[in-house]
Design a protein around this motif. Structure first.
Motif, PDB file in Angstrom:
ATOM      1  N   ASN A 242      12.214   8.217   8.163  1.00 46.41           N
ATOM      2  CA  ASN A 242      11.772   8.258   6.771  1.00 46.41           C
ATOM      3  C   ASN A 242      12.970   8.567   5.890  1.00 46.41           C
ATOM      4  O   ASN A 242      13.795   9.422   6.205  1.00 46.41           O
TER       5      ASN A 242
ATOM      6  N   ASN B  61      -0.155   6.454  -0.573  1.00 50.02           N
ATOM      7  CA  ASN B  61       0.418   6.095   0.721  1.00 50.02           C
ATOM      8  C   ASN B  61      -0.018   4.675   1.044  1.00 50.02           C
ATOM      9  O   ASN B  61      -1.205   4.412   1.264  1.00 50.02           O
ATOM     10  N   TRP B  62       0.933   3.772   1.032  1.00 45.97           N
ATOM     11  CA  TRP B  62       0.658   2.369   1.332  1.00 45.97           C
ATOM     12  C   TRP B  62       1.190   2.076   2.726  1.00 45.97           C
ATOM     13  O   TRP B  62       2.379   2.160   2.980  1.00 45.97           O
ATOM     14  N   LYS B  63       0.263   1.783   3.640  1.00 46.60           N
ATOM     15  CA  LYS B  63       0.628   1.614   5.030  1.00 46.60           C
ATOM     16  C   LYS B  63       0.062   0.297   5.550  1.00 46.60           C
ATOM     17  O   LYS B  63      -0.969   0.258   6.225  1.00 46.60           O
TER      18      LYS B  63
ATOM     19  N   ARG C  39       5.425   5.714   0.521  1.00 46.27           N
ATOM     20  CA  ARG C  39       4.708   6.801  -0.119  1.00 46.27           C
ATOM     21  C   ARG C  39       5.378   7.096  -1.453  1.00 46.27           C
ATOM     22  O   ARG C  39       6.600   7.021  -1.583  1.00 46.27           O
TER      23      ARG C  39
ATOM     24  N   SER D 277       6.190   1.367   5.704  1.00 48.82           N
ATOM     25  CA  SER D 277       5.164   1.885   4.808  1.00 48.82           C
ATOM     26  C   SER D 277       5.844   2.679   3.699  1.00 48.82           C
ATOM     27  O   SER D 277       6.991   3.107   3.836  1.00 48.82           O
TER      28      SER D 277
ATOM     29  N   SER E 236       8.445  14.085   0.316  1.00 44.15           N
ATOM     30  CA  SER E 236       7.037  14.328   0.030  1.00 44.15           C
ATOM     31  C   SER E 236       6.604  15.779   0.193  1.00 44.15           C
ATOM     32  O   SER E 236       5.479  16.134  -0.134  1.00 44.15           O
TER      33      SER E 236
ATOM     34  N   THR F 295      -4.011   4.654   0.617  1.00 41.96           N
ATOM     35  CA  THR F 295      -4.697   5.935   0.459  1.00 41.96           C
ATOM     36  C   THR F 295      -4.143   6.649  -0.766  1.00 41.96           C
ATOM     37  O   THR F 295      -2.921   6.761  -0.929  1.00 41.96           O
TER      38      THR F 295
ATOM     39  N   ASP G 298       8.720   4.943   5.156  1.00 40.72           N
ATOM     40  CA  ASP G 298       8.626   5.196   6.596  1.00 40.72           C
ATOM     41  C   ASP G 298       8.884   3.899   7.333  1.00 40.72           C
ATOM     42  O   ASP G 298       8.289   2.852   7.023  1.00 40.72           O
TER      43      ASP G 298
ATOM     44  N   TRP H 240       1.899  13.558   4.387  1.00 42.83           N
ATOM     45  CA  TRP H 240       2.639  12.550   5.143  1.00 42.83           C
ATOM     46  C   TRP H 240       3.961  13.109   5.651  1.00 42.83           C
ATOM     47  O   TRP H 240       4.970  12.439   5.661  1.00 42.83           O
TER      48      TRP H 240
ATOM     49  N   ASP I 248      -0.572  11.420  -5.213  1.00 41.43           N
ATOM     50  CA  ASP I 248       0.188  10.780  -4.146  1.00 41.43           C
ATOM     51  C   ASP I 248      -0.482   9.477  -3.736  1.00 41.43           C
ATOM     52  O   ASP I 248      -1.727   9.369  -3.738  1.00 41.43           O
TER      53      ASP I 248
END
Length: 901
Positions: free
Chosen positions: A584, A456-458, A466, A464, A149, A371, A571, A26, A454
């Protein structure tokens, strides 16, 4: 090379993610907006890909990309990276080896492969790009502004090397290969090279395999003039000149008394020859059993078998009578000795280096907005050959020697004659046994294990998140051997004459005959193993010890480092008026524990023997062990504002850190005993990391297709630098310069960089094939450290104030051509080198060219030329009139054929 490669904008946007490990996945804005397909070829393909990566990243990222399958635009990865603004390389005898970014040398930059740390056979953390074949990678990204990240703690930059991803390839099957030969001018040898890469995926894009391999058989030569033990300050009253009745150098009646005069300890011209066989392999398997799950396995293996031999002279002025001397400004610029001696040396080193890495990545789209990724990798590097190294010296006695540097040339004039025979340098008569190290050196083992998780919530919307947890364990083991000090000198200054059948003329013609009769161009060469066997016979006859090297606990060490880390990154996408804004902001916490173990010893007695050597006695070794712990909180902020579709403004700020290089943390020590170069070097396990606060801003104008004009300014405030502190320590009649790394004062580094790329599509044919890529970097620092030995100030290692790169290329139909010139200003190479003095690498510029012709869609013939201007490398001590090393590496020309199917 010009076979068409289709680049989708979505692919470009995904390069920093899908081609990297999860901690780097990311690192950019992952927009999925569909755009019209663009088809480009060869050089243009790599230009377009690099521009797209930079344009779509939120942070400051610059990239290189392969022009075609298995083809970078230069001979190795480091030399391709130097085309990027802010990136310079340090050459090792003509070959790009180490990378500096914005003035920060290799120990300040982290190198990863697919986001994973790669082990190195160096004593420290610095990564040598000469062990990584360029044919097995697809590109590299340079992260100049960190974000939470991205794996790799560094003040300079994180350089992530990417390998091929088969599921991302446009074609289901593709294969490419090349066969070539490189002619090395000085060695006059043709070096074969071969490489191949194959990528396959099924039609459903659920299974893919990529394999690449390369092999090189390289034979090269450099001619080098060095001041082997550096410049030293001497006075006519020193014990060096026969005070106290010790035999050695003397002062003739015609030489006036002098005090504190700087003079070369010796002169050492030599031929350096390297034979390197290198094999590189890389494989990737990707499996996507469902739309939501992708598994990727990467394996990398590189093996290098390197044999190096240095065949040279050593005009050691520790014997004879000084009969003439000219001193200017405290420097001896001319000296002549009578009845002295000259040593002739062969140093043979054989090392075998293997580097491997295997990694598993699982990426699971748990929901449409969440993800999860898991990554595990292990990497090992080892260097072997400590028992297969020799340093042998033979001696010529009763010769008259001289040197003269009044011409101001980097190459001093020099010579020696014998009253007993003509052509003294190449005459095999009267050569006597002297000094031997049979084996000696160190083996290195580096092992790294990394695990990362990791998320990643978007969700739909502007924000979003991470987050990630990771661990790294690294263990660097150095195992050394050495001959006991007494055995090294079993035949020092002996009168044992060696058989003339051992010797022959080198017939190398030093520096290709340049400088006329003011220097010597040839001398003797011999088989060092045959010489050692001969001397062993003498040792057995005379009852003198002469054995191979034995383990050296004090020169060995183990540094074990464990890091636990976590990060949180947000983000944000919004509009600032009508201008899209991407931000970010995050924080990374790294907790480090380490142990450093080895052994210690001290010099208890040191006396000159009057024959160009010191007799040294050392204490028994005592085991030592240290522990350390520190925690760093590293916030980061990156913002990209699209003022228009073609104009971008960037801003970044962060807290960064670089751990001390592992060789500095090691308690191991080395002891040099040659007169004029009596030194002790040891590590310091109590070192703290380099820490800094940095900000930068940039402007980018994408004014036409495949074109970019960019500007970036940076400011780094470093809390503390590790500096080398050298202090004198007298033992008996010998004074050693003891050098230890220490935490010193901080400094500010600031500067700017310019980049310009353009493909001139708008010009009428055939000029529409022209293109240009240029960069310029300015970096300065207020660092002002004091070298107490030389009583001079110095700045930061690896910092060139100015550097630039100019590349012009042409690509039209079946023709492709490139001319590149790269230049960097002088820089401090070593803060405390020979005799504790700072050493500088002078400014250097090199011209390289390449041209190719596509015979058809499958075959391309090519020719590349390196260092066509035959630029020489010059390293000096303190000031440019004091040569440390002066090298000619010669030109190298490669020709061959590439195939693609």
């Amino acid at each position: 090379m010009s076979t068409k490669t289709t680049l989708m904008a979505a692919t470009a946007l995904g390069l920093l993610g899908a081609w990297a490990a999860p901690s780097a996945v990311w690192a950019q804005d992952a927009s999925t907006t569909a755009v019209e397909e663009i088809v480009v070829t060869g050089i243009r393909a790599s230009q377009q890909q690099s521009i797209d990566i930079k344009r779509n990243a939120v942070g400051v990222v610059d990239s290189i990309a392969s022009e075609d399958l298995g083809k970078l635009p230069d001979q190795n990865v480091a030399e391709s990276l130097q085309r990027i603004a802010g990136v310079t390389i340090e050459r090792n005898r003509g070959e790009g080896r180490y990378v500096s970014v914005r003035g920060f040398g290799p120990k300040f930059n982290a190198v990863t492969v697919n986001g994973r740390t790669l082990a190195t056979d160096n004593n420290g953390r610095e990564f040598s790009f000469d062990v990584l074949p360029s044919e097995i990678i697809s590109g590299a990204d340079v992260y100049k502004s960190p974000q939470a990240s991205v794996n790799g703690a560094s003040i300079g930059a994180t350089i992530d090397v990417r390998t091929l991803r088969p599921l991302e390839q446009r074609q289901a099957f593709s294969a490419a290969g090349s066969v070539s030969g490189t002619w090395a001018e000085l060695r006059n040898k043709y070096n074969p090279e071969a490489s191949g890469v194959v990528s396959w995926r099924n039609a459903d894009r659920t299974l893919g395999v990529a394999l690449s391999a390369s092999y090189t058989d390289q034979k090269v030569r450099d001619d080098e003039f060095t001041i082997g033990a550096g410049h030293v300050r001497r006075s006519s009253t020193d014990s060096y000149y026969n005070a106290g009745g010790v035999a050695g150098a003397r002062i003739g009646p015609g030489v006036a008394a002098f005090s504190g005069v700087s003079m070369p300890s010796n002169l050492s011209p030599f031929f350096f020859e390297r034979d390197k066989k290198m094999l590189g392999l890389n494989g990737t398997v990707q499996y996507k059993p469902t739309e939501r799950l992708t598994a990727t396995i990467d394996a990398l293996y590189a093996k290098a078998d390197i044999k190096e031999q240095q065949t040279g002279l050593a005009y050691d002025f520790a014997g004879g009578t000084l009969v003439e001397q000219v001193v200017q400004g405290g420097e001896a610029v001319y000296q002549r000795y009578q009845g002295g001696f000259v040593d002739q040396i062969i140093q043979y080193d054989h090392r075998k280096v293997t580097t491997d890495q295997i990694g598993l990545n699982l990426k699971w789209a748990a929901t449409d907005s969440l993800t999860l990724s898991f990554d595990a990798s292990t990497s090992k590097a080892e260097r072997r050959g400590k028992e297969d190294n020799d340093f042998t010296t033979i001696r010529r006695k009763n010769v008259d020697t001289w040197f003269d540097r009044r011409s101001g040339n980097e190459m001093y004039s020099y010579g020696f004659t014998s009253p007993n025979y003509a052509n003294a340098a190449t005459n095999p008569q009267g050569v006597t046994a002297h000094y031997y190290i049979w084996g000696g050196g160190s083996d290195v083992d580096d092992e790294i294990n990394e695990f990362a998780f990791d998320a990643n919530w978007k969700p739909e919307g502007m924000v979003s998140l991470r987050a990630g947890l990771a661990s790294q364990s690294r263990k660097k083991t150095i195992t050394a051997v050495e001959m006991p000090f007494g055995e090294q000198c079993a035949y020092c200054d002996s009168n044992q004459v060696l058989p003339t059948t051992l010797f022959q003329n080198t017939n190398r013609n030093f520096f290709d005959g340049k400088y006329g009769n003011t220097i010597l161009h040839d001398w003797l060469i011999y088989d060092p193993r045959a010489l050692i066997l001969q001397v062993k016979e003498y040792a057995t006859r005379d009852g003198k010890a002469f054995n191979p090297a034995i383990p050296s606990p004090s020169a060995s060490s183990v540094v074990d480092e464990k890091v636990l880390l976590g990060y949180l990154l947000t983000d944000i996408k919004a509009d600032l008026g009508t201008m899209p804004l991407a931000v970010n902001v995050g924080v990374r916490i790294e907790d480090t524990d380490y142990t450093s173990a080895g052994a210690s010893r001290t010099v208890t007695s040191a006396k000159p023997n009057g024959a160009g050597q010191n007799i040294i006695t050392v204490s028994p070794v005592v085991p030592v062990s240290f522990k350390g712990h520190y925690t760093d909180i590293l916030p980061s902020f990156n913002a990209r504002l699209n003022v228009t579709d073609d104009f971008i403004v960037r801003l970044a700020a962060s807290r960064v850190m670089t751990r001390p290089t592992l060789s500095d943390l090691s308690p191991r020590q080395t002891i040099q005993t040659n007169p004029g170069n009596e030194t002790i070097r040891r590590g310091n396990p109590d070192l703290q990391p380099f820490r800094a606060t940095q900000v930068e801003g940039g402007l980018e104008w994408y004014f036409s297709e495949m074109s970019l004009l960019s500007f970036a300014a940076f400011y780094k405030n470093i809390d503390s630098f590790v500096t080398l502190v050298t202090t004198p320590q007298k033992v008996d009649q010998v004074t050693f310069q003891v050098t230890v790394p220490s935490n010193g004062n901080g400094a500010v580094v600031k500067g700017f960089e310019l980049g310009y790329r353009q493909v001139f599509n708008q010009l009428p044919a055939p000029f529409d094939g022209l293109g240009v890529q240029t960069s310029f970097t300015y970096a300065e620092s207020n660092a002002n450290y004091t070298n107490t030995v030389a009583n001079v100030s110095y700045g930061l290692e690896g910092l060139s104030k100015y550097s630039y790169s100019l590349v012009g290329f042409y690509e039209k139909g079946p023709i492709q051509a490139r001319v590149a010139y790269t230049w960097r200003d002088k820089f401090l190479q070593v803060a405390s080198g020979r005799n504790g003095e700072p050493e500088y690498f002078d400014s250097y510029g090199q011209v390289d060219i390449g041209a190719s012709y596509n015979v058809n869609d499958h075959f391309t013939v090519f020719v590349d030329g390196l260092n066509l201007t035959d630029t020489e490398e010059f390293i000096y001590s303190v000031t440019p009139n004091r040569t440390k090393e002066f090298r000619t590496t010669g030109r190298r020309v490669a020709a061959g054929v590439r195939m693609r199917f």
